[in-house]
Design a protein around this motif. Structure first.
Motif, mmCIF file in Angstrom:
data_model
loop_
_atom_site.group_PDB
_atom_site.id
_atom_site.type_symbol
_atom_site.label_atom_id
_atom_site.label_comp_id
_atom_site.label_asym_id
_atom_site.label_seq_id
_atom_site.Cartn_x
_atom_site.Cartn_y
_atom_site.Cartn_z
ATOM 1 N N GLN A 42 -2.408 1.019 3.146
ATOM 2 C CA GLN A 42 -2.454 1.866 3.850
ATOM 3 C C GLN A 42 -2.471 2.171 5.323
ATOM 4 O OE1 GLN A 42 -6.193 4.112 3.548
ATOM 5 N NE2 GLN A 42 -5.688 5.646 5.017
ATOM 6 N N ALA A 43 -2.441 0.796 5.862
ATOM 7 C CA ALA A 43 -2.426 0.836 7.493
ATOM 8 C C ALA A 43 -1.098 1.373 7.937
ATOM 9 C CB ALA A 43 -2.426 -0.824 7.660
ATOM 10 N N TRP A 47 -3.534 7.998 3.157
ATOM 11 C CA TRP A 47 -3.868 7.392 1.922
ATOM 12 C C TRP A 47 -3.352 8.210 0.896
ATOM 13 C CZ3 TRP A 47 -5.457 3.978 -0.643
ATOM 14 C CH2 TRP A 47 -5.885 4.147 -1.998
ATOM 15 N N PHE A 48 -2.826 9.536 1.119
ATOM 16 C CA PHE A 48 -2.166 10.284 0.244
ATOM 17 C C PHE A 48 -0.615 9.411 -0.330
ATOM 18 C CE2 PHE A 48 0.447 13.708 -1.283
ATOM 19 C CZ PHE A 48 -0.152 13.990 -2.601
ATOM 20 N N LYS A 53 1.258 6.319 -5.160
ATOM 21 C CA LYS A 53 2.087 5.030 -5.451
ATOM 22 C C LYS A 53 1.417 4.040 -6.311
ATOM 23 C CE LYS A 53 5.285 5.055 -1.582
ATOM 24 N NZ LYS A 53 6.546 4.981 -2.323
ATOM 25 N N ILE A 54 0.053 4.442 -6.546
ATOM 26 C CA ILE A 54 -0.772 3.402 -7.233
ATOM 27 C C ILE A 54 -0.353 2.841 -8.505
ATOM 28 C CG2 ILE A 54 -2.856 2.945 -8.531
ATOM 29 C CD1 ILE A 54 -4.470 4.581 -5.898
ATOM 30 N N PRO A 55 0.275 3.804 -9.186
ATOM 31 C CA PRO A 55 0.844 3.562 -10.614
ATOM 32 C C PRO A 55 1.929 2.459 -10.339
ATOM 33 C CG PRO A 55 0.503 5.798 -10.838
ATOM 34 C CD PRO A 55 0.210 5.457 -9.339
ATOM 35 N N ASN A 83 11.671 -3.042 -4.518
ATOM 36 C CA ASN A 83 10.962 -1.974 -5.214
ATOM 37 C C ASN A 83 10.644 -0.744 -4.331
ATOM 38 O OD1 ASN A 83 9.025 -0.517 -6.588
ATOM 39 N ND2 ASN A 83 8.171 -2.258 -7.706
ATOM 40 N N ALA A 84 11.431 0.221 -4.638
ATOM 41 C CA ALA A 84 11.208 1.586 -3.904
ATOM 42 C C ALA A 84 9.981 2.392 -4.190
ATOM 43 C CB ALA A 84 12.470 2.609 -4.236
#
Length: 189
Positions: A42-43, A47-48, A53-55, A83-84
């Protein structure tokens, strides 16, 4: 109408994250490892962006299994740079691999990652009583100490601001505003 913290947008994923994950105490060491790595991603971003992108992160980074990540090579880094679905920042990608190795080193020493992290807040959530978002700090002495200790152990992308966001997200610190329906004072027992 349900009141939430001011940082939440109207996207159902963000609302779900705020209502069911953020500020909920997490004690599983592997889950904490994943969250620490994601907070490092996130830096400089919101956070959104990372939440969405978590999956892709889980798929790209072997489900955040430290033993598998520790074996990633420069070829894996090059593959991940294409990896986009993730943030394509070499230092951030390398930090996840570095963090996996540091996590495993602690494990080899017999250190319980969860217990070690929770010790920075005395083992129990710190429940804050903020009336407005402007009062919520970006860092604390505890997040400063956590950042120093993690860096000493070889972790990367773990500055004090990242550590405080991590502490908030994992419920080590509960920074839901007093007006938020998720603040402990407003949750039905």
């Amino acid at each position: 109408m349900v009141q939430r913290c001011a940082w939440v947008n109207q996207d159902p994923r963000y609302i779900d994250y705020h209502d069911h994950e953020w500020g909920v105490p997490e004690r599983d060491g592997r889950a904490l490892f994943e969250k620490l790595c994601l907070d490092g991603q996130q830096a400089g971003l919101s956070w959104f962006v990372i939440l969405c992108k978590i999956p892709a992160y889980r798929e790209a980074f072997a489900g955040f299994e430290p033993a598998r990540l520790a074996g990633f090579t420069e070829q894996d880094v090059e593959r991940l740079m294409q990896n986009a679905g993730i943030v394509r920042n070499r230092r951030k990608i390398e930090s996840i691999i570095t963090n996996a190795r540091a996590y495993l080193a602690m494990e080899e020493e017999g250190i319980d990652f969860s217990r070690w992290l929770w010790a920075f807040v005395g083992g129990q959530p710190v429940i804050n009583l903020w009336a407005e978002s402007a009062a919520v700090p970006a860092t604390t002495p505890e997040s400063d100490a956590m950042a120093r200790a993690l860096k000493k152990r070889g972790f990367a992308f773990v500055g004090s601001t990242t550590c405080y966001a991590f502490m908030q997200a994992t419920g080590m610190v509960n920074d839901h505003l007093l007006t938020c329906h998720c603040h402990p004072a407003n949750v039905s027992r």
